[in-house]
Design an enzyme around this catalytic site. Structure first.
Site, PDB file in Angstrom:
ATOM      1  N   ASP A   9       0.814  -1.528   0.077  1.00 51.93           N
ATOM      2  CA  ASP A   9      -0.002   0.014  -0.003  1.00 51.93           C
ATOM      3  C   ASP A   9       0.915   1.280  -0.057  1.00 51.93           C
ATOM      4  O   ASP A   9       0.630   2.089  -0.570  1.00 51.93           O
ATOM      5  CB  ASP A   9      -1.024   0.048   1.102  1.00 51.93           C
ATOM      6  CG  ASP A   9      -1.976  -1.022   1.178  1.00 51.93           C
ATOM      7  OD1 ASP A   9      -2.482  -1.389   0.062  1.00 51.93           O
ATOM      8  OD2 ASP A   9      -2.381  -1.722   2.302  1.00 51.93           O
ATOM      9  N   TYR A  44      -4.533   4.808   9.246  1.00 53.58           N
ATOM     10  CA  TYR A  44      -4.325   5.699  10.400  1.00 53.58           C
ATOM     11  C   TYR A  44      -5.487   5.984  11.016  1.00 53.58           C
ATOM     12  O   TYR A  44      -5.798   5.905  12.348  1.00 53.58           O
ATOM     13  CB  TYR A  44      -3.509   6.928  10.240  1.00 53.58           C
ATOM     14  CG  TYR A  44      -3.171   7.855  11.378  1.00 53.58           C
ATOM     15  CD1 TYR A  44      -2.660   7.234  12.780  1.00 53.58           C
ATOM     16  CD2 TYR A  44      -2.914   9.143  11.218  1.00 53.58           C
ATOM     17  CE1 TYR A  44      -2.181   7.844  13.599  1.00 53.58           C
ATOM     18  CE2 TYR A  44      -2.184   9.724  11.986  1.00 53.58           C
ATOM     19  CZ  TYR A  44      -1.813   9.146  13.177  1.00 53.58           C
ATOM     20  OH  TYR A  44      -1.683  10.142  14.526  1.00 53.58           O
TER      21      TYR A  44
HETATM   22  P1  NAD Z   1       4.435   2.288   7.038  1.00 55.50           P
HETATM   23  O1  NAD Z   1       5.424   1.640   6.197  1.00 55.50           O
HETATM   24  O2  NAD Z   1       4.243   2.582   8.306  1.00 55.50           O
HETATM   25  O3  NAD Z   1       2.872   1.363   6.623  1.00 55.50           O
HETATM   26  C1  NAD Z   1       1.765   1.518   7.360  1.00 55.50           C
HETATM   27  C2  NAD Z   1       0.667   0.161   7.327  1.00 55.50           C
HETATM   28  O4  NAD Z   1      -0.575   0.719   6.830  1.00 55.50           O
HETATM   29  C3  NAD Z   1       1.276  -0.787   6.076  1.00 55.50           C
HETATM   30  O5  NAD Z   1       0.895  -2.030   6.724  1.00 55.50           O
HETATM   31  C4  NAD Z   1       0.041  -0.577   4.903  1.00 55.50           C
HETATM   32  O6  NAD Z   1      -0.242  -1.716   4.209  1.00 55.50           O
HETATM   33  C5  NAD Z   1      -1.095   0.117   5.754  1.00 55.50           C
HETATM   34  N1  NAD Z   1      -1.835   0.854   5.033  1.00 55.50           N
HETATM   35  C6  NAD Z   1      -1.612   2.013   4.071  1.00 55.50           C
HETATM   36  N2  NAD Z   1      -2.678   2.440   3.615  1.00 55.50           N
HETATM   37  C7  NAD Z   1      -3.659   1.714   4.221  1.00 55.50           C
HETATM   38  C8  NAD Z   1      -5.026   1.514   3.726  1.00 55.50           C
HETATM   39  N3  NAD Z   1      -5.742   2.530   3.042  1.00 55.50           N
HETATM   40  N4  NAD Z   1      -5.862   0.752   4.625  1.00 55.50           N
HETATM   41  C9  NAD Z   1      -5.297  -0.010   5.169  1.00 55.50           C
HETATM   42  N5  NAD Z   1      -3.962  -0.278   5.689  1.00 55.50           N
HETATM   43  C10 NAD Z   1      -3.172   0.845   4.910  1.00 55.50           C
HETATM   44  O7  NAD Z   1       3.632   3.725   6.111  1.00 55.50           O
HETATM   45  P2  NAD Z   1       3.465   3.824   4.565  1.00 55.50           P
HETATM   46  O8  NAD Z   1       3.583   2.306   4.120  1.00 55.50           O
HETATM   47  O9  NAD Z   1       4.458   4.786   4.312  1.00 55.50           O
HETATM   48  O10 NAD Z   1       2.052   4.297   4.586  1.00 55.50           O
HETATM   49  C11 NAD Z   1       1.702   5.572   5.082  1.00 55.50           C
HETATM   50  C12 NAD Z   1       0.336   5.186   6.059  1.00 55.50           C
HETATM   51  O11 NAD Z   1       0.639   4.737   6.938  1.00 55.50           O
HETATM   52  C13 NAD Z   1      -0.260   6.718   6.200  1.00 55.50           C
HETATM   53  O12 NAD Z   1      -1.071   7.136   5.204  1.00 55.50           O
HETATM   54  C14 NAD Z   1      -1.093   6.237   7.566  1.00 55.50           C
HETATM   55  O13 NAD Z   1      -2.351   5.963   7.328  1.00 55.50           O
HETATM   56  C15 NAD Z   1      -0.502   4.877   7.924  1.00 55.50           C
HETATM   57  N6  NAD Z   1       0.011   5.153   9.344  1.00 55.50           N
HETATM   58  C16 NAD Z   1      -0.628   4.540  10.350  1.00 55.50           C
HETATM   59  C17 NAD Z   1      -0.427   4.938  11.624  1.00 55.50           C
HETATM   60  C18 NAD Z   1      -1.192   4.097  12.748  1.00 55.50           C
HETATM   61  O14 NAD Z   1      -1.931   3.250  12.154  1.00 55.50           O
HETATM   62  N7  NAD Z   1      -0.755   4.336  13.988  1.00 55.50           N
HETATM   63  C19 NAD Z   1       0.512   5.578  11.914  1.00 55.50           C
HETATM   64  C20 NAD Z   1       1.406   6.605  10.898  1.00 55.50           C
HETATM   65  C21 NAD Z   1       0.876   6.065   9.433  1.00 55.50           C
END
Ligand code: NAD
Length: 278
Positions: A56, A173
């Site tokens: 993703d 997130y």
């Molecule tokens: P990353 O490497 O930290 O991965 C984030 C995870 O989120 C991965 O497992 C990815 O598959 C999953 N992910 C991404 N988009 C998704 C979606 N639409 N639905 C379900 N899962 C999803 O970071 P990255 O790959 O650069 O992705 C950035 C995204 O990570 C941001 O847009 C944000 O949504 C997410 N994020 C989540 C958290 C949290 O859950 N606490 C914190 C920071 C960022």
């Protein structure tokens, strides 16, 4: 919602992969096959279809690489690992993808994206697009901000920050922040709080809010300081932020309609619940 666009004979394809060994291997295979196929033309410029190989996160990067070409670009994701939310094919399904592209009539599945406009105290403004979400946080200290919804003063927020997500970003997130999972065809934004302070002095609604299309969320930070605005996988830091406005953008992200598309609820179950043993 599936739409059809007119297509020229050959499909212009861009391949974009992350640095993992497996992703580079899949990219090399695709490149070898498509390069010698008269149905396809490999190019990074002005493609019809962008194939993202990775997860993703890679699809988010591909989206941002081509975010100015959303009117004609369609995306397709190959996941080198388990199935992701933006990836329809597994790495051992490259032949199936090529076969489907060969039969492709330009069908697309489109989802809303977020328009984020940040305005500084000196009047300068910057606009970004987000596929998952944008979150505003204050560096060092608690963030205090006024939240307006469609021009109406809604609440005074105090806490770590606020996130606004798209429907497809609702499983990212937003979900970790206690937001609801929204079906991606629902054209709405979701505002979620990040560790809000709620006591007799400060009070916010305390639950996620779904804002319909055409309505705008505006955050006015109350204090001078350093703020970070994270937009998907990118982060911007600014001082003296006057306001940040969030709305559904006029453009959408389009994916190549896949015959064997996994249903959204199946993906949610597979990702977050799995098989429950009786
Ligand atoms: P990353 O490497 O930290 O991965 C984030 C995870 O989120 C991965 O497992 C990815 O598959 C999953 N992910 C991404 N988009 C998704 C979606 N639409 N639905 C379900 N899962 C999803 O970071 P990255 O790959 O650069 O992705 C950035 C995204 O990570 C941001 O847009 C944000 O949504 C997410 N994020 C989540 C958290 C949290 O859950 N606490 C914190 C920071 C960022």
């Amino acid at each position: 919602m599936t739409q059809t666009t007119k297509f020229s004979d050959e499909i212009k394809v861009a391949i974009i992969a992350n640095g993992k060994y497996q992703s580079r291997r899949v990219a090399a295979k695709l490149f070898d096959v498509l390069r010698d196929d008269p149905d396809f033309y490999l190019t990074k410029r002005n493609p019809d279809v962008v194939i993202s190989i990775g997860g993703d996160g890679m699809l988010l990067s591909a989206f941002h690489a081509y975010e100015r070409e959303l009117d004609h670009v369609r995306f397709v994701g190959i996941h080198t690992g388990h199935l992701g939310f933006y990836t329809d094919y597994l790495d051992d399904e490259v032949d199936k993808l090529i076969d489907n592209l060969r039969k492709d009539k330009g069908d697309r599945v489109s989802y809303p994206i977020l328009n984020v406009k940040l305005t500084l105290a000196d009047g300068r403004s910057f606009t970004s697009l987000a596929l998952n979400e944008a979150a505003l946080k204050r560096h060092e200290k608690t963030m205090a901000a006024e939240v307006f919804i469609n021009g109406v003063a809604f609440e005074s927020f105090r806490g770590d920050g606020l996130s606004v997500s798209t429907p497809t970003g609702s499983t990212a997130y937003n979900k970790s922040l206690g937001g609801a999972v929204l079906h991606p065809t629902i054209e709405a934004l979701q505002l979620t709080e990040i560790a809000s302070l709620n006591n007799r002095v400060y009070r916010t609604l305390g639950s996620p809010i779904i804002v319909p299309k055409h309505e705008k969320v505006t955050i006015y930070p109350k204090r001078v300081g350093s703020y970070t605005l994270s937009v998907d996988n990118k982060t911007y830091t600014n001082r003296n932020v006057d306001k940040v406005e969030f709305s559904i953008d006029e453009h959408k992200i389009s994916f190549v309609a896949t015959p064997s598309h996994t249903s959204f609820w199946e993906r949610v179950r597979e990702s977050f619940i799995g098989d429950v043993e009786e």
